[in-house]
Design a protein around this motif. Structure first.
Motif, PDB file in Angstrom:
ATOM      1  N   ILE A 133       0.852  -1.193   0.000  1.00  0.00           N
ATOM      2  CA  ILE A 133       0.000   0.000   0.000  1.00  0.00           C
ATOM      3  C   ILE A 133       0.886   1.240   0.000  1.00  0.00           C
ATOM      4  N   LEU A 134       0.621   2.134  -0.919  1.00  0.00           N
ATOM      5  CA  LEU A 134       1.341   3.415  -1.028  1.00  0.00           C
ATOM      6  C   LEU A 134       0.401   4.517  -0.544  1.00  0.00           C
ATOM      7  N   THR A 135       0.811   5.253   0.507  1.00  0.00           N
ATOM      8  CA  THR A 135      -0.069   6.229   1.167  1.00  0.00           C
ATOM      9  C   THR A 135       0.580   7.608   1.185  1.00  0.00           C
ATOM     10  N   ASP A 136      -0.235   8.650   1.013  1.00  0.00           N
ATOM     11  CA  ASP A 136       0.232  10.036   1.132  1.00  0.00           C
ATOM     12  C   ASP A 136       0.555  10.282   2.601  1.00  0.00           C
ATOM     13  N   PRO A 137       1.795  10.669   2.936  1.00  0.00           N
ATOM     14  CA  PRO A 137       2.169  10.835   4.346  1.00  0.00           C
ATOM     15  C   PRO A 137       1.449  12.004   5.025  1.00  0.00           C
ATOM     16  N   LYS A 138       0.959  12.953   4.261  1.00  0.00           N
ATOM     17  CA  LYS A 138       0.293  14.109   4.867  1.00  0.00           C
ATOM     18  C   LYS A 138      -1.178  13.817   5.141  1.00  0.00           C
ATOM     19  N   SER A 139      -1.879  13.321   4.137  1.00  0.00           N
ATOM     20  CA  SER A 139      -3.316  13.083   4.297  1.00  0.00           C
ATOM     21  C   SER A 139      -3.651  11.665   4.743  1.00  0.00           C
ATOM     22  N   GLU A 140      -2.644  10.792   4.690  1.00  0.00           N
ATOM     23  CA  GLU A 140      -2.823   9.377   5.017  1.00  0.00           C
ATOM     24  C   GLU A 140      -3.877   8.705   4.126  1.00  0.00           C
ATOM     25  N   VAL A 141      -4.040   9.260   2.925  1.00  0.00           N
ATOM     26  CA  VAL A 141      -4.963   8.690   1.949  1.00  0.00           C
ATOM     27  C   VAL A 141      -4.185   7.697   1.077  1.00  0.00           C
ATOM     28  N   PRO A 142      -4.658   6.444   0.954  1.00  0.00           N
ATOM     29  CA  PRO A 142      -3.967   5.484   0.074  1.00  0.00           C
ATOM     30  C   PRO A 142      -3.970   5.969  -1.381  1.00  0.00           C
ATOM     31  N   LEU A 143      -2.821   5.950  -1.974  1.00  0.00           N
ATOM     32  CA  LEU A 143      -2.697   6.377  -3.368  1.00  0.00           C
ATOM     33  C   LEU A 143      -2.708   5.204  -4.352  1.00  0.00           C
ATOM     34  N   SER A 144      -2.246   4.050  -3.885  1.00  0.00           N
ATOM     35  CA  SER A 144      -2.197   2.886  -4.785  1.00  0.00           C
ATOM     36  C   SER A 144      -2.079   1.608  -3.963  1.00  0.00           C
ATOM     37  N   HIS A 145      -2.681   0.540  -4.486  1.00  0.00           N
ATOM     38  CA  HIS A 145      -2.565  -0.796  -3.896  1.00  0.00           C
ATOM     39  C   HIS A 145      -1.943  -1.730  -4.933  1.00  0.00           C
ATOM     40  N   TRP A 146      -0.864  -2.375  -4.536  1.00  0.00           N
ATOM     41  CA  TRP A 146      -0.211  -3.315  -5.450  1.00  0.00           C
ATOM     42  C   TRP A 146      -0.340  -4.732  -4.872  1.00  0.00           C
ATOM     43  N   SER A 147      -0.587  -5.671  -5.730  1.00  0.00           N
ATOM     44  CA  SER A 147      -0.617  -7.078  -5.309  1.00  0.00           C
ATOM     45  C   SER A 147       0.818  -7.561  -5.104  1.00  0.00           C
ATOM     46  N   LEU A 148       1.092  -8.023  -3.881  1.00  0.00           N
ATOM     47  CA  LEU A 148       2.473  -8.444  -3.582  1.00  0.00           C
ATOM     48  C   LEU A 148       2.982  -9.560  -4.500  1.00  0.00           C
ATOM     49  N   PRO A 149       2.153 -10.578  -4.805  1.00  0.00           N
ATOM     50  CA  PRO A 149       2.689 -11.616  -5.701  1.00  0.00           C
ATOM     51  C   PRO A 149       3.097 -11.080  -7.061  1.00  0.00           C
ATOM     52  N   ALA A 150       2.499  -9.936  -7.473  1.00  0.00           N
ATOM     53  CA  ALA A 150       2.805  -9.417  -8.805  1.00  0.00           C
ATOM     54  C   ALA A 150       3.909  -8.375  -8.790  1.00  0.00           C
ATOM     55  N   VAL A 151       4.294  -7.908  -7.605  1.00  0.00           N
ATOM     56  CA  VAL A 151       5.321  -6.862  -7.531  1.00  0.00           C
ATOM     57  C   VAL A 151       6.631  -7.372  -8.130  1.00  0.00           C
ATOM     58  N   THR A 152       7.224  -6.558  -8.970  1.00  0.00           N
ATOM     59  CA  THR A 152       8.451  -6.952  -9.668  1.00  0.00           C
ATOM     60  C   THR A 152       9.554  -5.953  -9.366  1.00  0.00           C
ATOM     61  N   ARG A 153      10.701  -6.449  -8.984  1.00  0.00           N
ATOM     62  CA  ARG A 153      11.855  -5.569  -8.777  1.00  0.00           C
ATOM     63  C   ARG A 153      12.548  -5.375 -10.115  1.00  0.00           C
ATOM     64  N   LEU A 154      12.711  -4.112 -10.485  1.00  0.00           N
ATOM     65  CA  LEU A 154      13.259  -3.805 -11.807  1.00  0.00           C
ATOM     66  C   LEU A 154      14.776  -3.726 -11.819  1.00  0.00           C
ATOM     67  N   ASN A 155      15.405  -3.604 -10.649  1.00  0.00           N
ATOM     68  CA  ASN A 155      16.870  -3.471 -10.600  1.00  0.00           C
ATOM     69  C   ASN A 155      17.465  -4.374  -9.533  1.00  0.00           C
ATOM     70  N   PRO A 156      17.356  -5.683  -9.671  1.00  0.00           N
ATOM     71  CA  PRO A 156      17.871  -6.597  -8.644  1.00  0.00           C
ATOM     72  C   PRO A 156      19.332  -6.306  -8.310  1.00  0.00           C
ATOM     73  N   GLY A 157      19.640  -6.259  -7.001  1.00  0.00           N
ATOM     74  CA  GLY A 157      21.008  -6.059  -6.543  1.00  0.00           C
ATOM     75  C   GLY A 157      21.430  -4.611  -6.444  1.00  0.00           C
ATOM     76  N   GLU A 158      20.626  -3.667  -6.917  1.00  0.00           N
ATOM     77  CA  GLU A 158      20.977  -2.243  -6.867  1.00  0.00           C
ATOM     78  C   GLU A 158      20.155  -1.548  -5.783  1.00  0.00           C
ATOM     79  N   MET A 159      20.646  -0.405  -5.364  1.00  0.00           N
ATOM     80  CA  MET A 159      19.951   0.414  -4.354  1.00  0.00           C
ATOM     81  C   MET A 159      19.846   1.831  -4.890  1.00  0.00           C
TER      82      MET A 159
END
Length: 340
Positions: A37-63
């Motif tokens: 869940i991605l939330t606005d820190p000021k209003s605490e309103v959720p901005l987006s919900h992502w399904s964890l099984p579908a989340v993909t890391r685009l840059n493995p090993g990088e920070m």
């Protein structure tokens, strides 16, 4: 799941971009019930919900770690540099994946079982099929070679075949007229209680049929019975089964048999009762060949009690055959085939 329970309240700062053209926006990233869940820190309103099984890391090993809600090419992305959150996302994804059904594995297992079953069936069926094929396509010369190998093993038990020239000459003259142009008969000194048909239209008689009979009719009856009782292809196939798959393959490819492959087969044949054909076709063959059936029947049972159909059905019971099988000198020479 333990991983979900452990991390479902975890939060971290992240930088969210709603579209590739949009500016980065600070968000609070938290792990929900199998969601990110991605939330606005000021209003605490959720901005987006992502399904964890579908989340993909685009840059493995990088920070910082760069994530998208699906495969590479998705519009949304979020950057996270909190190592605990990164580890949490990965652990929750592994936990969810471990609890999923794996139809591919089931299909793979079934495929492996099917292949194993097919290979097992081939291992059982293929050698037998090759041997049957080798027996079926063997030309007369190869079939005769197989028969001679069997005869050589029979001689180990009965003694060497009788070779007196005068007696063999009579047998060579009589056999084609009696059971076929390509037929060949041999006599062994040991008793056989009949005649055996070997591959290649080769026949074996025991000397007991000659010395203990008043005429050639008993021996002739046994030769006719052996011809009718043994199918040529079946006789060859049985011998090749004893020889084995390697011998059958060598016969088809090189035209010969490995040495010693028939060892023991002669004893097997001698240990079994000599096969007998049905009476009606045997009587018909004897009538056509001019051979009375009673001498043959008496050689099986001197009392005649177990073979009344052969005695009563003798095609020459009322009158002798129009022409004798052999002359007296021929019969005498045949009886002495094992002498000297």
């Amino acid at each position: 799941m333990t991983a979900l329970t452990e991390f479902q309240r975890l939060e971290a700062q992240g930088s969210w971009r709603q579209t590739p053209e949009a500016r980065l926006r600070e968000v609070v990233v938290s792990v929900g019930e199998a969601t990110l869940i991605l939330t606005d820190p000021k209003s605490e309103v959720p901005l987006s919900h992502w399904s964890l099984p579908a989340v993909t890391r685009l840059n493995p090993g990088e920070m910082p770690a760069l994530y998208a809600p699906g495969a590479e090419g998705a519009d949304e992305t979020v950057e996270i540099d909190d190592r605990l959150m990164i580890e949490a996302i990965e652990r929750v994804q592994r936990a969810i994946s471990a609890h999923r059904a794996h139809p591919g594995r089931l299909r793979g297992g079934l495929t492996v079982l099917a292949v194993v079953a097919m290979l097992a069936a081939l291992a059982i069926w293929l050698p037998d099929a090759i041997i049957r094929h080798a027996a079926r396509i063997a030309p007369p010369a190869q079939a005769r070679m197989i028969g001679e190998a069997v005869l050589a093993d029979i001689e180990r038990s009965t003694g060497a075949i009788c070779t007196r020239a005068s007696g063999q000459a009579v047998l060579d003259w009589l056999t084609p007229r009696l059971i076929g142009e390509e037929a060949l008969a041999r006599v062994v000194p040991g008793p056989l209680n009949g005649a055996l048909r070997l591959p290649g239209d080769l026949y074996v008689l025991g000397a007991d049929l000659l010395g203990g009979s008043p005429g050639p009719e008993a021996a002739a009856g046994h030769l006719l019975a052996a011809r009718l009782a043994g199918d040529p292809a079946a006789v060859t196939e049985e011998a090749l089964h004893h020889a084995g798959l390697r011998a059958a393959l060598q016969l088809m490819t090189l035209g010969g048999l490995p040495a010693g492959v028939m060892q023991g087969y002669g004893e097997i044949l001698l240990s079994r009762a000599v096969p007998r054909p049905p009476v009606p076709p045997l009587l018909a063959a004897m009538g056509q060949a001019g051979v009375g059936s009673e001498p043959y029947a008496r050689s099986l049972d001197p009392t005649g009690q177990s073979v009344p159909d052969l005695i009563e059905g003798d095609p020459f019971r009322a009158a002798p055959p129009p022409k004798p099988l052999l002359t007296d000198p021929q019969w005498l020479a045949l009886q002495q085939i094992c002498a000297g």
